[in-house]
Design a protein around this motif. Structure first.
Motif, PDB file in Angstrom:
ATOM      1  N   LYS A   1     -40.876   9.837   2.058  1.00  0.00           N
ATOM      2  CA  LYS A   1     -40.627  11.280   2.170  1.00  0.00           C
ATOM      3  C   LYS A   1     -41.937  12.049   2.033  1.00  0.00           C
ATOM      4  CE  LYS A   1     -36.069  11.019   2.226  1.00  0.00           C
ATOM      5  NZ  LYS A   1     -35.340  11.298   3.465  1.00  0.00           N
TER       6      LYS A   1
ATOM      7  N   VAL B   1     -34.514   7.545   9.438  1.00  0.00           N
ATOM      8  CA  VAL B   1     -35.719   6.974  10.041  1.00  0.00           C
ATOM      9  C   VAL B   1     -36.708   6.506   8.972  1.00  0.00           C
ATOM     10  CG1 VAL B   1     -37.073   9.126  10.225  1.00  0.00           C
ATOM     11  CG2 VAL B   1     -37.356   7.375  11.939  1.00  0.00           C
TER      12      VAL B   1
ATOM     13  N   GLN C   1     -30.656  16.498  19.261  1.00  0.00           N
ATOM     14  CA  GLN C   1     -29.727  17.206  18.407  1.00  0.00           C
ATOM     15  C   GLN C   1     -29.824  18.707  18.671  1.00  0.00           C
ATOM     16  OE1 GLN C   1     -32.040  16.438  14.390  1.00  0.00           O
ATOM     17  NE2 GLN C   1     -30.515  18.030  14.071  1.00  0.00           N
TER      18      GLN C   1
ATOM     19  N   GLY D   1     -30.046  19.905  11.002  1.00  0.00           N
ATOM     20  CA  GLY D   1     -29.646  18.986   9.937  1.00  0.00           C
ATOM     21  C   GLY D   1     -29.104  17.681  10.505  1.00  0.00           C
TER      22      GLY D   1
ATOM     23  N   THR E   1     -41.483  17.426   7.231  1.00  0.00           N
ATOM     24  CA  THR E   1     -42.501  18.387   6.763  1.00  0.00           C
ATOM     25  C   THR E   1     -43.223  17.908   5.502  1.00  0.00           C
ATOM     26  OG1 THR E   1     -40.621  19.587   5.881  1.00  0.00           O
ATOM     27  CG2 THR E   1     -41.721  20.578   7.736  1.00  0.00           C
ATOM     28  N   ARG E   2     -42.459  17.209   4.620  1.00  0.00           N
ATOM     29  CA  ARG E   2     -43.098  16.768   3.369  1.00  0.00           C
ATOM     30  C   ARG E   2     -44.167  15.727   3.629  1.00  0.00           C
ATOM     31  NH1 ARG E   2     -37.740  15.260   0.325  1.00  0.00           N
ATOM     32  NH2 ARG E   2     -37.009  15.193   2.469  1.00  0.00           N
TER      33      ARG E   2
ATOM     34  N   MET F   1     -37.923  16.976  10.754  1.00  0.00           N
ATOM     35  CA  MET F   1     -39.272  17.503  10.953  1.00  0.00           C
ATOM     36  C   MET F   1     -40.302  16.770  10.089  1.00  0.00           C
ATOM     37  SD  MET F   1     -39.008  20.027  13.127  1.00  0.00           S
ATOM     38  CE  MET F   1     -40.271  21.255  12.840  1.00  0.00           C
TER      39      MET F   1
ATOM     40  N   LEU G   1     -31.176   8.421  13.015  1.00  0.00           N
ATOM     41  CA  LEU G   1     -31.342   9.874  12.869  1.00  0.00           C
ATOM     42  C   LEU G   1     -32.835  10.175  12.773  1.00  0.00           C
ATOM     43  CD1 LEU G   1     -28.511  10.475  10.238  1.00  0.00           C
ATOM     44  CD2 LEU G   1     -28.381  10.717  12.727  1.00  0.00           C
TER      45      LEU G   1
HETATM   46  P1  UTP Z   1     -34.733  14.513   5.450  1.00  0.00           P
HETATM   47  O1  UTP Z   1     -33.621  15.223   4.813  1.00  0.00           O
HETATM   48  O2  UTP Z   1     -35.633  13.716   4.591  1.00  0.00           O
HETATM   49  O3  UTP Z   1     -35.555  15.546   6.330  1.00  0.00           O
HETATM   50  O4  UTP Z   1     -34.107  13.591   6.567  1.00  0.00           O
HETATM   51  P2  UTP Z   1     -36.882  15.410   7.182  1.00  0.00           P
HETATM   52  O5  UTP Z   1     -36.807  16.497   8.188  1.00  0.00           O
HETATM   53  O6  UTP Z   1     -37.084  14.020   7.735  1.00  0.00           O
HETATM   54  O7  UTP Z   1     -38.061  15.661   6.146  1.00  0.00           O
HETATM   55  P3  UTP Z   1     -38.532  17.008   5.401  1.00  0.00           P
HETATM   56  O8  UTP Z   1     -37.394  17.407   4.507  1.00  0.00           O
HETATM   57  O9  UTP Z   1     -38.842  18.017   6.469  1.00  0.00           O
HETATM   58  O10 UTP Z   1     -39.754  16.546   4.663  1.00  0.00           O
HETATM   59  C1  UTP Z   1     -33.304  12.462   6.335  1.00  0.00           C
HETATM   60  C2  UTP Z   1     -33.009  11.840   7.672  1.00  0.00           C
HETATM   61  O11 UTP Z   1     -32.270  12.738   8.492  1.00  0.00           O
HETATM   62  C3  UTP Z   1     -32.953  12.949   9.721  1.00  0.00           C
HETATM   63  C4  UTP Z   1     -34.409  12.640   9.415  1.00  0.00           C
HETATM   64  O12 UTP Z   1     -35.092  12.337  10.616  1.00  0.00           O
HETATM   65  C5  UTP Z   1     -34.257  11.475   8.470  1.00  0.00           C
HETATM   66  O13 UTP Z   1     -33.974  10.286   9.177  1.00  0.00           O
HETATM   67  N1  UTP Z   1     -32.755  14.342  10.135  1.00  0.00           N
HETATM   68  C6  UTP Z   1     -32.975  15.369   9.257  1.00  0.00           C
HETATM   69  C7  UTP Z   1     -32.373  14.588  11.429  1.00  0.00           C
HETATM   70  O14 UTP Z   1     -32.203  13.657  12.235  1.00  0.00           O
HETATM   71  N2  UTP Z   1     -32.202  15.894  11.803  1.00  0.00           N
HETATM   72  C8  UTP Z   1     -32.388  16.933  10.966  1.00  0.00           C
HETATM   73  O15 UTP Z   1     -32.201  18.090  11.373  1.00  0.00           O
HETATM   74  C9  UTP Z   1     -32.786  16.659   9.647  1.00  0.00           C
END
Ligand code: UTP
Length: 409
Positions: A387, A235, A179, A205, A102-103, A100, A96
């Motif tokens: 994160k 990831v 996605q 998501g 973002t953090r 984004m 997955l």
């Molecule tokens: P997180 O919930 O940590 O989100 O993802 P994120 O987007 O990587 O980080 P922030 O919250 O923006 O900082 C957990 C896992 O789910 C995947 C991410 O790539 C990570 O492997 N994911 C999350 C997706 O594949 N698609 C999404 O829309 C959201």
């Protein structure tokens, strides 16, 4: 989709303002906007106004995990079952990587982040290195690897993998798919515009991955390959054990439709989702939904009854995924910072949350799967999430955990 159809679709959701710049757009820009409106699902937006419609939590009770001592005793037997399934090509892996990040605050996809100190060690490289351990154990059988990207990071991710020769993985065993995206709105449920020809949107998501796989036409690939189990993982855990034969063997032998790697909670109030039963079905309760009673509850042995946190590593039976594919998952409305184009045409990158994104989460799929085996793993060996840039779950903490596991950075 033509202009009239777009106007009608937007009108049904109170989003006509997305066409306000129509007269200023070139033919190409008009086409882009129409395509986006056609592709986007605006239906989640009505929940902004009526958030009470979102389902409340059901009755929570404990779900027993397979714990380390039992796993150690049965390691050989379970590993044998798992390896056989891998060798027979019945296991695929799904990364997955559509988030984004973002953090973490990097402009590049998370998988491109370099955690190396004396050499380059990209997050993706770490994941592939771990998966290669299993390929070797399975006498060279490559586990089919499906990588989910999003519209925002697809080109960068695929380009990066190609440039690095897939870090030694067999490219014919890798499939990429994108996605779905979801619109992002202000607090009144009005979509933001990113540009005059573009609605602000973000990946929907990590729970929509199977539907997106199907949309990408990959179900026939799964069938042709004879895949019966999919190991879905995030990831950003650089110690992630992927297609772990013992975990696979334990889930298959348990007869459950899914398995979830879990770690023992570090403290009762640790901010992780824990495994439980909700109205008799396997579920994950978020830390903010844990009541004082649930936090205090004990099992028969006197241990905390809700003690195993999920680490986003799930094994799911493919035929059950197809069954639940069209069931509605819980919608999560998340407050986020959403970059947007202001009325005067300037682009704004807000410093504080300014609206909502709509997300589906993989943890909600577990409930729909009907049964799940929580499978304990040693936190320090398998869980090093990245994160944040600094502090908790950061590059620093992950580097230290790599060091403890003898991984040279
Ligand atoms: P997180 O919930 O940590 O989100 O993802 P994120 O987007 O990587 O980080 P922030 O919250 O923006 O900082 C957990 C896992 O789910 C995947 C991410 O790539 C990570 O492997 N994911 C999350 C997706 O594949 N698609 C999404 O829309 C959201």
């Amino acid at each position: 989709m033509n202009y009239e159809e777009a106007k009608q679709k937007l009108g049904a959701y109170g989003q006509e303002h997305a066409l306000q710049y129509w007269d200023e757009l070139s033919d190409m820009e008009r086409q882009n906007l129409l395509c986006q409106i056609d592709a986007l699902d605006f239906s989640p937006i009505h929940f902004v106004k009526d958030r009470g419609e979102l389902p409340a939590k059901g009755d929570i009770s404990p779900l027993k995990a397979m714990e380390l001592p039992e796993i150690e005793d049965r390691r050989e037997e379970l590993g044998k079952t798992g390896l056989q399934a891998i060798r027979e090509g019945k296991v695929g892996a799904v990364l997955l990587a559509g988030g984004m990040g973002t953090r973490l605050g990097s402009d590049n996809p998370k998988c491109m982040y370099d955690i190396g100190i004396t050499r380059h060690v990209y997050i993706m490289q770490r994941l592939i290195e771990n998966l290669m351990d299993v390929v070797r154990e399975a006498d060279g059988t490559f586990v089919p690897l499906f990588i989910m990207t999003s519209e925002k990071n697809h080109e960068a991710t695929t380009g990066f993998m190609k440039e690095h020769h897939y870090f030694g993985y067999d490219p014919s065993k890798i499939w990429f798919f994108r996605q779905d995206m979801a619109p992002a709105t202000d607090y009144n449920g009005k979509v933001y515009m990113e540009a005059k020809d573009r609605i602000a949107s973000s990946p929907n998501g990590n729970g929509g991955w199977f539907a997106s796989m199907a949309k990408a036409g990959l179900l026939s690939t799964l069938h042709d390959l004879g895949i019966e189990w999919l190991n879905c993982f995030s990831v950003d855990n650089v110690l992630q054990r992927i297609a772990d034969p013992v975990f696979i063997g334990a889930t298959i032998n348990s007869g459950c439709a899914s398995g979830s790697k879990v770690v023992r909670k570090a403290a009762p109030d640790e901010k992780v989702g824990v495994m439980c039963l909700e109205d008799g079905c396997p579920s994950i309760i978020e830390y903010y939904d844990m009541t004082p009673e649930l936090l205090k509850a004990k099992d028969d042995a006197g241990n905390p009854a809700y003690n195993f946190g999920v680490i986003l590593n799930y094994l799911l039976r493919e035929k059950d995924l197809e069954k639940i594919m069209n069931e509605k998952l819980t919608l999560h409305i998340v407050e986020k910072k959403i970059p947007y184009m202001a009325q005067d045409g300037t682009f704004v990158k807000p410093q504080a949350p300014n609206g909502y994104k709509f997300e589906l989460l993989i943890l909600d799929m577990i409930r729909h799967m009907g049964s799940c085996l929580p499978f304990e793993v040693r936190r320090n060996h398998e869980f090093a999430p990245i994160k944040n840039k600094e502090g908790v779950d950061s590059v620093e903490t992950a580097r230290e955990l790599c060091r403890q596991n003898g991984i040279e950075l």
